[in-house]
Design a protein around this motif. Structure first.
Motif, PDB file in Angstrom:
ATOM      1  N   LYS A 150      86.260  12.080 114.531  1.00 31.21           N
ATOM      2  CA  LYS A 150      86.089  11.951 115.985  1.00 31.21           C
ATOM      3  C   LYS A 150      86.287  13.296 116.681  1.00 31.21           C
ATOM      4  O   LYS A 150      85.520  13.664 117.577  1.00 31.21           O
ATOM      5  N   LEU A 151      87.321  14.025 116.258  1.00 31.01           N
ATOM      6  CA  LEU A 151      87.586  15.320 116.884  1.00 31.01           C
ATOM      7  C   LEU A 151      86.492  16.330 116.540  1.00 31.01           C
ATOM      8  O   LEU A 151      86.119  17.155 117.380  1.00 31.01           O
ATOM      9  N   GLU A 152      85.982  16.261 115.319  1.00 29.68           N
ATOM     10  CA  GLU A 152      84.869  17.138 114.951  1.00 29.68           C
ATOM     11  C   GLU A 152      83.661  16.868 115.841  1.00 29.68           C
ATOM     12  O   GLU A 152      82.996  17.787 116.315  1.00 29.68           O
ATOM     13  N   SER A 153      83.397  15.583 116.081  1.00 30.29           N
ATOM     14  CA  SER A 153      82.277  15.209 116.949  1.00 30.29           C
ATOM     15  C   SER A 153      82.485  15.756 118.366  1.00 30.29           C
ATOM     16  O   SER A 153      81.529  16.233 119.002  1.00 30.29           O
ATOM     17  N   MET A 154      83.714  15.722 118.855  1.00 31.54           N
ATOM     18  CA  MET A 154      84.003  16.238 120.194  1.00 31.54           C
ATOM     19  C   MET A 154      83.791  17.747 120.257  1.00 31.54           C
ATOM     20  O   MET A 154      83.247  18.276 121.234  1.00 31.54           O
ATOM     21  N   LEU A 155      84.224  18.462 119.209  1.00 30.80           N
ATOM     22  CA  LEU A 155      84.005  19.909 119.180  1.00 30.80           C
ATOM     23  C   LEU A 155      82.513  20.239 119.128  1.00 30.80           C
ATOM     24  O   LEU A 155      82.039  21.146 119.825  1.00 30.80           O
ATOM     25  N   GLU A 156      81.763  19.488 118.296  1.00 34.18           N
ATOM     26  CA  GLU A 156      80.332  19.752 118.192  1.00 34.18           C
ATOM     27  C   GLU A 156      79.624  19.432 119.504  1.00 34.18           C
ATOM     28  O   GLU A 156      78.694  20.138 119.905  1.00 34.18           O
ATOM     29  N   GLN A 157      80.079  18.392 120.167  1.00 34.52           N
ATOM     30  CA  GLN A 157      79.489  18.043 121.458  1.00 34.52           C
ATOM     31  C   GLN A 157      79.736  19.149 122.474  1.00 34.52           C
ATOM     32  O   GLN A 157      78.856  19.500 123.268  1.00 34.52           O
ATOM     33  N   TRP A 158      80.936  19.715 122.447  1.00 33.40           N
ATOM     34  CA  TRP A 158      81.237  20.832 123.347  1.00 33.40           C
ATOM     35  C   TRP A 158      80.286  21.992 123.082  1.00 33.40           C
ATOM     36  O   TRP A 158      79.733  22.581 124.029  1.00 33.40           O
ATOM     37  N   ALA A 159      80.076  22.344 121.816  1.00 35.00           N
ATOM     38  CA  ALA A 159      79.198  23.469 121.481  1.00 35.00           C
ATOM     39  C   ALA A 159      77.762  23.183 121.892  1.00 35.00           C
ATOM     40  O   ALA A 159      77.053  24.080 122.381  1.00 35.00           O
ATOM     41  N   GLU A 160      77.321  21.948 121.705  1.00 30.15           N
ATOM     42  CA  GLU A 160      75.940  21.590 122.059  1.00 30.15           C
ATOM     43  C   GLU A 160      75.713  21.617 123.562  1.00 30.15           C
ATOM     44  O   GLU A 160      74.586  21.862 124.017  1.00 30.15           O
TER      45      GLU A 160
END
Length: 600
Positions: free
Chosen positions: A318-328
């Motif tokens: 979940k946290l990885e998804s949040m970080l990737e969403q931030w970058a995107e």
């Protein structure tokens, strides 16, 4: 005429003493009376008209006597020891090397205007000097180690702040923050925590409506954000949960970073910035702090057996998804690419850009660090150990860019801790990989990290602490009968509490990631960690092709000072373990050198 200056006629009393009906007694040097000096306020009857008494409410840095040239440590009143020109020089160095990297609290054009006309708060000037003196090449500091140059400036800044301890203002908020950052660089965890807390308490008594000035309101927002950042790092360092930033738009920057750094406030509303051109990197960074807080909390829960490794995997996804969403969600101009880096470096925004992205990749290497435990590879699912290695590789590359690209220096101590975490990941590759290319790149990145650490170590005392931690970890890798990358309590503290004292690590017990049988010690295994993305020049490219690059890139002078270490790269006979031993010995045995960075 009597030379006894301890007494003077009642009629000669200064305005403050007359108002308070106090006996007016001059100081030994005669710049002011004892009462005014203790209160840090101007004295109307100075016995030395050529000197300008410094005050805490915007007093002048006036015609201070010229500095001493003898190579001894600074001591005593700074009015005697530091000239106006030196203070001005150090303030400019502060904006060049410190401001907008760990914090963003001043509108630089407005502050420099106040500095030039004599209305800049003295506490800010001295605190800036305390942070910046380590980077000065001024002959005034000849013979004084860089990490010792700011001590007397800091002492005076603390004294001036104490006089305003119960008088909240934006100036006191900014002053407390600057002193907190100084203490943090000294490794004074309690001092940092207290002064950041004081900044927060003062900020809570203020509001945007206190002053209609556009500069005040934007500095207020950015000071709150800087408190938020500093509070998080301080809380994690003391194993505490950070306090959340108040909700609402009042606490995030409103003015674009590029505009805030260079444009006078009179033009802020006349030159609106299009969304496609915005450089709101500080506002973007603010959105990752909550994610990082969750990463730290999750790691601590795993290290204390409060959650299972399976639960960690679920939450990590979940946290990885949040970080990737931030970058995107980053604007195209702010995404991670070499072209964007060079473009923003040309606009003197390269430091903020690198600071934003090294934070992102550090958060990733922390999130995936538990997957370096060899037993994690036996669990089905994505190879998150490779993602950890990729992130650590990018941290090393960013640190190298910061040395080699103009206007991109990241010579702030917290990046020393980030470099140490990255180095631990590279150690994992040296221990467990049998892929020749991967091993070669890990060696290069380790040496590059050590060269960076040697540079910042000469500026910040706390970096010695980081490197000692790294030696302790390296010893545990050598001595452990099990996998040294198990996330036990020592490892979690090592990763999250960058300033805390740590004892020698106890032997890592053999334990399973799941309930069941004990797992045998890790075996050497090959890895598939990818190199730095092709769109970005690698460390090897920057080192071997420096003459082919344009004038925006330069290889740092520090490389010439670390040839002995760099030669280890080309000695294929030396093992990975011997390489690390030699590099760490070189790093830890080196004293606080008098390396200087010449401001450009």
């Amino acid at each position: 005429m009597s030379h006894n200056v301890s007494r003077r006629a009642r009629a000669g009393a200064c305005a403050t003493c007359r108002t308070r009906k106090r006996r007016c007694i001059p100081t030994i040097k005669g710049e002011a009376c004892q009462l005014c000096h203790s209160l840090s306020i101007p004295c109307t009857l100075s016995l030395a008209p050529r000197s300008c008494v410094l005050n805490n409410h915007g007093g002048r840095v006036g015609s201070i006597p010229p500095p001493r040239q003898s190579p001894v440590a600074l001591e005593g009143p700074l009015e005697v020891l530091a000239s106006r020109d030196l203070c001005v020089e150090l303030v400019h160095i502060y904006f060049r090397f410190i401001h907008d990297i760990p914090h963003t609290i001043f509108h630089e054009p407005s502050f420099l205007r106040r500095l030039n006309n004599g209305t800049a708060p003295t506490v800010h000037i001295y605190a800036m000097c305390a942070l910046a003196a380590r980077f000065s090449s001024n002959s005034f500091f000849d013979g004084i180690p860089p990490c010792d140059r700011g001590k007397s400036f800091a002492t005076e800044a603390v004294r001036l702040c104490q006089a305003q301890m119960i008088s909240p203002s934006l100036d006191t908020v900014q002053g407390f923050l600057l002193i907190g950052y100084y203490f943090s660089g000294e490794g004074n965890v309690d001092g940092k925590h207290i002064y950041v807390g004081l900044a927060r308490l003062h900020a809570e008594r203020l509001s945007l409506s206190d002053n209609p000035s556009a500069v005040y309101q934007e500095e207020y927002r950015r000071s709150w954000l800087s408190i938020h950042v500093a509070s998080h790092w301080s809380a994690w360092d003391m194993a505490m949960e950070p306090i959340r930033l108040p909700d609402g738009p009042d606490f995030l920057p409103k003015i674009d970073d590029a505009t805030f750094r260079t444009v006078s406030p009179e033009l802020w509303n006349m030159t609106p910035v299009q969304d496609s051109s915005r450089c709101d990197m500080w506002a973007q960074m603010a959105r990752t702090l909550g994610i990082y807080a969750s990463i730290n909390t999750l790691m601590r829960q795993l290290s204390r057996n409060m959650i299972s490794f399976d639960e960690y995997c679920v939450q990590a996804a979940k946290l990885e998804s949040m970080l990737e969403q931030w970058a995107e969600n980053l604007p195209p101009k702010l995404t991670w690419s070499f072209d964007n880096l060079m473009l923003l470096a040309g606009q003197r925004l390269g430091q903020i850009y690198l600071a934003m992205h090294i934070g992102f990749f550090h958060f990733r290497q922390m999130l995936f660090f538990p997957f370096l435990d060899s037993r994690a590879a036996r669990n089905p699912g994505p190879d998150r150990a490779t993602k950890c290695k990729d992130s650590a590789a990018l941290v090393s590359s960013i640190l190298q860019y910061s040395k080699n690209i103009k206007n991109c220096e990241l010579e702030y101590f917290i990046y020393g801790h980030i470099a140490v975490v990255s180095s631990c990941v590279h150690l994992h590759t040296l221990l467990f990989s049998d892929d020749y290319r991967e091993l070669s790149m890990a060696r290069q990145r380790l040496v590059s990290n050590f060269q960076y650490l040697m540079t910042v170590k000469s500026f910040w005392p706390i970096v010695e602490h980081y490197t000692t931690h790294l030696r302790t970890f390296q010893n545990s890798c050598r001595d452990s009968m099990s996998d040294p990358f198990v996330l036990d309590n020592w490892m979690a503290r090592f990763l999250t509490e960058h300033s805390s004292p740590l004892a020698e690590r106890q032997p890592v017990p053999s334990r399973s990631l799941e309930s069941g049988a004990v797992v045998a010690p890790a075996e050497r295994r090959s890895g598939s960690s990818s190199a730095t993305p092709a769109s970005l020049p690698s460390i090897e490219f920057l080192t071997n092709h420096e003459t082919e690059l344009d004038g925006a890139i330069h290889i740092g002078e520090e490389l010439a000072q670390s040839d002995d270490l760099a030669r280890l790269l080309h000695d294929q006979e030396i093992t990975g373990e011997a390489l690390v031993n030699s590099a760490l010995s070189w790093l830890l045995d080196g004293s606080c050198e008098t390396h200087q960075s010449t401001p450009t």
